[in-house]
Write a protein that holds these residues in place. Structure first.
Motif, PDB file in Angstrom:
ATOM      1  N   LYS A 141       0.831  -1.201   0.000  1.00  0.00           N
ATOM      2  CA  LYS A 141       0.000   0.000   0.000  1.00  0.00           C
ATOM      3  C   LYS A 141       0.870   1.258   0.000  1.00  0.00           C
ATOM      4  O   LYS A 141       1.914   1.285   0.646  1.00  0.00           O
ATOM      5  CB  LYS A 141      -0.929   0.012   1.225  1.00  0.00           C
ATOM      6  N   GLN A 142       0.397   2.233  -0.725  1.00  0.00           N
ATOM      7  CA  GLN A 142       1.071   3.532  -0.749  1.00  0.00           C
ATOM      8  C   GLN A 142       0.077   4.611  -0.359  1.00  0.00           C
ATOM      9  O   GLN A 142      -1.068   4.618  -0.825  1.00  0.00           O
ATOM     10  CB  GLN A 142       1.618   3.828  -2.148  1.00  0.00           C
ATOM     11  N   TYR A 143       0.518   5.509   0.506  1.00  0.00           N
ATOM     12  CA  TYR A 143      -0.299   6.643   0.916  1.00  0.00           C
ATOM     13  C   TYR A 143       0.379   7.934   0.469  1.00  0.00           C
ATOM     14  O   TYR A 143       1.613   8.002   0.374  1.00  0.00           O
ATOM     15  CB  TYR A 143      -0.467   6.674   2.440  1.00  0.00           C
ATOM     16  N   SER A 144      -0.422   8.940   0.217  1.00  0.00           N
ATOM     17  CA  SER A 144       0.081  10.281  -0.036  1.00  0.00           C
ATOM     18  C   SER A 144      -0.349  11.156   1.133  1.00  0.00           C
ATOM     19  O   SER A 144      -1.464  11.010   1.651  1.00  0.00           O
ATOM     20  CB  SER A 144      -0.473  10.836  -1.347  1.00  0.00           C
ATOM     21  N   ALA A 145       0.533  12.055   1.545  1.00  0.00           N
ATOM     22  CA  ALA A 145       0.214  12.925   2.675  1.00  0.00           C
ATOM     23  C   ALA A 145       0.951  14.249   2.525  1.00  0.00           C
ATOM     24  O   ALA A 145       2.008  14.326   1.883  1.00  0.00           O
ATOM     25  CB  ALA A 145       0.604  12.260   3.993  1.00  0.00           C
ATOM     26  N   ILE A 146       0.375  15.287   3.107  1.00  0.00           N
ATOM     27  CA  ILE A 146       1.059  16.563   3.238  1.00  0.00           C
ATOM     28  C   ILE A 146       1.378  16.739   4.713  1.00  0.00           C
ATOM     29  O   ILE A 146       0.481  16.649   5.562  1.00  0.00           O
ATOM     30  CB  ILE A 146       0.205  17.735   2.717  1.00  0.00           C
ATOM     31  N   VAL A 147       2.664  16.941   5.008  1.00  0.00           N
ATOM     32  CA  VAL A 147       3.094  17.071   6.391  1.00  0.00           C
ATOM     33  C   VAL A 147       3.675  18.464   6.616  1.00  0.00           C
ATOM     34  O   VAL A 147       4.112  19.138   5.682  1.00  0.00           O
ATOM     35  CB  VAL A 147       4.147  15.995   6.772  1.00  0.00           C
ATOM     36  N   ILE A 148       3.677  18.871   7.877  1.00  0.00           N
ATOM     37  CA  ILE A 148       4.207  20.182   8.248  1.00  0.00           C
ATOM     38  C   ILE A 148       5.715  20.072   8.484  1.00  0.00           C
ATOM     39  O   ILE A 148       6.161  19.260   9.298  1.00  0.00           O
ATOM     40  CB  ILE A 148       3.510  20.722   9.512  1.00  0.00           C
ATOM     41  N   GLY A 149       6.473  20.864   7.748  1.00  0.00           N
ATOM     42  CA  GLY A 149       7.924  20.838   7.887  1.00  0.00           C
ATOM     43  C   GLY A 149       8.603  20.302   6.639  1.00  0.00           C
ATOM     44  O   GLY A 149       7.961  19.742   5.751  1.00  0.00           O
ATOM     45  N   LYS A 150       9.900  20.452   6.580  1.00  0.00           N
ATOM     46  CA  LYS A 150      10.669  20.032   5.415  1.00  0.00           C
ATOM     47  C   LYS A 150      11.219  18.628   5.596  1.00  0.00           C
ATOM     48  O   LYS A 150      11.735  18.274   6.648  1.00  0.00           O
ATOM     49  CB  LYS A 150      11.831  21.004   5.164  1.00  0.00           C
ATOM     50  N   ILE A 151      11.093  17.830   4.543  1.00  0.00           N
ATOM     51  CA  ILE A 151      11.688  16.497   4.510  1.00  0.00           C
ATOM     52  C   ILE A 151      12.641  16.465   3.329  1.00  0.00           C
ATOM     53  O   ILE A 151      12.255  16.812   2.205  1.00  0.00           O
ATOM     54  CB  ILE A 151      10.609  15.407   4.392  1.00  0.00           C
ATOM     55  N   ILE A 152      13.872  16.063   3.557  1.00  0.00           N
ATOM     56  CA  ILE A 152      14.874  16.159   2.498  1.00  0.00           C
ATOM     57  C   ILE A 152      15.350  14.803   1.986  1.00  0.00           C
ATOM     58  O   ILE A 152      16.087  14.736   1.005  1.00  0.00           O
ATOM     59  CB  ILE A 152      16.098  16.968   2.988  1.00  0.00           C
ATOM     60  N   LYS A 153      14.948  13.711   2.621  1.00  0.00           N
ATOM     61  CA  LYS A 153      15.426  12.412   2.141  1.00  0.00           C
ATOM     62  C   LYS A 153      14.449  11.300   2.500  1.00  0.00           C
ATOM     63  O   LYS A 153      13.555  11.465   3.328  1.00  0.00           O
ATOM     64  CB  LYS A 153      16.791  12.098   2.747  1.00  0.00           C
ATOM     65  N   THR A 154      14.629  10.183   1.841  1.00  0.00           N
ATOM     66  CA  THR A 154      13.856   8.989   2.139  1.00  0.00           C
ATOM     67  C   THR A 154      14.282   8.443   3.506  1.00  0.00           C
ATOM     68  O   THR A 154      15.468   8.382   3.803  1.00  0.00           O
ATOM     69  CB  THR A 154      14.089   7.918   1.066  1.00  0.00           C
ATOM     70  N   GLU A 155      13.298   8.057   4.303  1.00  0.00           N
ATOM     71  CA  GLU A 155      13.617   7.559   5.644  1.00  0.00           C
ATOM     72  C   GLU A 155      12.739   6.364   6.004  1.00  0.00           C
ATOM     73  O   GLU A 155      11.731   6.090   5.348  1.00  0.00           O
ATOM     74  CB  GLU A 155      13.421   8.663   6.691  1.00  0.00           C
ATOM     75  N   THR A 156      13.121   5.680   7.060  1.00  0.00           N
ATOM     76  CA  THR A 156      12.332   4.586   7.619  1.00  0.00           C
ATOM     77  C   THR A 156      12.104   4.860   9.095  1.00  0.00           C
ATOM     78  O   THR A 156      13.044   5.189   9.819  1.00  0.00           O
ATOM     79  CB  THR A 156      13.048   3.232   7.456  1.00  0.00           C
ATOM     80  N   ILE A 157      10.873   4.731   9.528  1.00  0.00           N
ATOM     81  CA  ILE A 157      10.534   4.875  10.950  1.00  0.00           C
ATOM     82  C   ILE A 157      10.121   3.507  11.459  1.00  0.00           C
ATOM     83  O   ILE A 157       9.227   2.867  10.878  1.00  0.00           O
ATOM     84  CB  ILE A 157       9.391   5.885  11.152  1.00  0.00           C
ATOM     85  N   ASP A 158      10.756   3.055  12.516  1.00  0.00           N
ATOM     86  CA  ASP A 158      10.436   1.727  13.074  1.00  0.00           C
ATOM     87  C   ASP A 158      10.000   1.824  14.529  1.00  0.00           C
ATOM     88  O   ASP A 158      10.278   0.945  15.340  1.00  0.00           O
ATOM     89  CB  ASP A 158      11.598   0.758  12.912  1.00  0.00           C
ATOM     90  N   LEU A 159       9.305   2.897  14.855  1.00  0.00           N
ATOM     91  CA  LEU A 159       8.820   3.102  16.222  1.00  0.00           C
ATOM     92  C   LEU A 159       7.684   2.124  16.543  1.00  0.00           C
ATOM     93  O   LEU A 159       6.675   2.081  15.832  1.00  0.00           O
ATOM     94  CB  LEU A 159       8.306   4.538  16.366  1.00  0.00           C
ATOM     95  N   PRO A 160       7.812   1.309  17.595  1.00  0.00           N
ATOM     96  CA  PRO A 160       6.727   0.384  17.964  1.00  0.00           C
ATOM     97  C   PRO A 160       5.456   1.147  18.347  1.00  0.00           C
ATOM     98  O   PRO A 160       5.518   2.253  18.887  1.00  0.00           O
ATOM     99  CB  PRO A 160       7.293  -0.376  19.172  1.00  0.00           C
ATOM    100  N   ILE A 161       4.320   0.548  18.061  1.00  0.00           N
ATOM    101  CA  ILE A 161       3.025   1.116  18.440  1.00  0.00           C
ATOM    102  C   ILE A 161       2.292   0.079  19.279  1.00  0.00           C
ATOM    103  O   ILE A 161       2.124  -1.067  18.852  1.00  0.00           O
ATOM    104  CB  ILE A 161       2.195   1.490  17.199  1.00  0.00           C
TER     105      ILE A 161
END
Length: 280
Positions: free
Chosen positions: A149-169
């Motif tokens: 699945k792919q999502y599109s979103a507009i976020v507040i702030g600048k993002i300059i590179k591809t990243e991975t978030i692995d924060l447990p939920i």
């Protein structure tokens, strides 16, 4: 009767006691004749199950955009602000039978059924099963994490590179990959970024929680965003924009994608215009 009862019955009645109850209610016919619990079924006889008149499906007459439909599955473009399913009457689930054609397959579901969820405020692609086989097979794909699945979103702030978030939920492993499409200036927010997000797991509010965790909350997120920078009036800027799965009948890899919602393109155009006018 039970020995010969076809598996198709269990699409509608998931237990032996349920089958017995349907027989006692006179809702099972053998070659057009009401069956009894002692009735023997012979090869080539026609078994019919009459719908329970006391359990008519709820129909919410709400128009949905149908992106794809065949006799086994459907894909709709869910609008923001409506719940997929639940105890409420005004849900996507209750609107599906109003928008989709009845499947002609032997294992057709009485009511088309979503095979995954989207948050109330999230718009975009929702995959729906029209047969029991499709429901089971797509469920397996989600469980095995083979559906992409792919999502599109507009976020507040600048993002300059591809990243991975692995924060447990909720103490469960949770992984989201994301990449920036473009960043643009905003008089109110300084910089906004249009991103693509690729969740590898399916936790509740996963993308929203993960983006907020790096101080890049999704625009319009009243639950996880900063109260001082909440965007009012246009809802959450999060959309399920692409899905890749194996068709449950043909086994062909199937890709469904949609364009960005109009509210996304509108705010990008508006914010860029305002910034340029202010700085001209």
């Amino acid at each position: 009767m039970q020995e010969y009862a076809p598996k198709i019955f269990y699409t509608y009645i998931p237990s032996n006691s349920g089958v017995k109850k349907a027989i006692k209610q006179g809702r099972v016919l053998i070659d057009g004749v009401i069956a009894k619990t002692a009735t023997w079924v012979k090869p080539d006889q026609i078994i019919e199950l009459i719908d329970d008149p006391n359990k008519q499906p709820k129909v919410y007459k709400f128009n949905l955009e149908v992106i794809f439909e065949d006799d086994h599955i459907a894909v709709i473009n869910k609008p923001a602000g409506i719940t997929v399913s639940g105890n409420k009457f005004k849900t996507i689930a209750n609107a599906l039978s109003y928008n989709l054609k009845k499947s002609q397959q032997l294992d057709a579901l009485t009511i088309p059924t979503p095979v995954h969820r989207l948050d109330n405020q999230t718009s975009g692609i929702l995959l729906v099963a029209k047969t029991k086989t499709a429901q089971i097979e797509l469920g397996k794909q989600f469980k095995n994490q083979t559906i992409k699945k792919q999502y599109s979103a507009i976020v507040i702030g600048k993002i300059i590179k591809t990243e991975t978030i692995d924060l447990p939920i909720d103490n469960k492993p949770s992984i989201t990959n994301f990449e920036v499409v473009k960043s643009f200036h905003s008089l109110k927010y300084d910089i906004l970024s249009l991103i693509k997000a690729f969740p590898k797991t399916g936790r509740t509010h996963q993308i929203r929680i993960h983006m907020a965790s790096i101080n890049r909350p999704i625009l319009g997120d009243k639950l996880y965003g900063n109260p001082e920078t909440i965007h009012k009036g246009k809802g959450l800027f999060l959309c399920a924009s692409k899905i890749i799965f194996e068709h449950p009948k043909t086994s062909l890899q199937t890709t469904i994608k949609i364009n960005l919602p109009q509210k996304f393109t509108s705010i990008i155009t508006r914010e860029e215009r305002r910034w340029n006018n202010y700085n001209s």
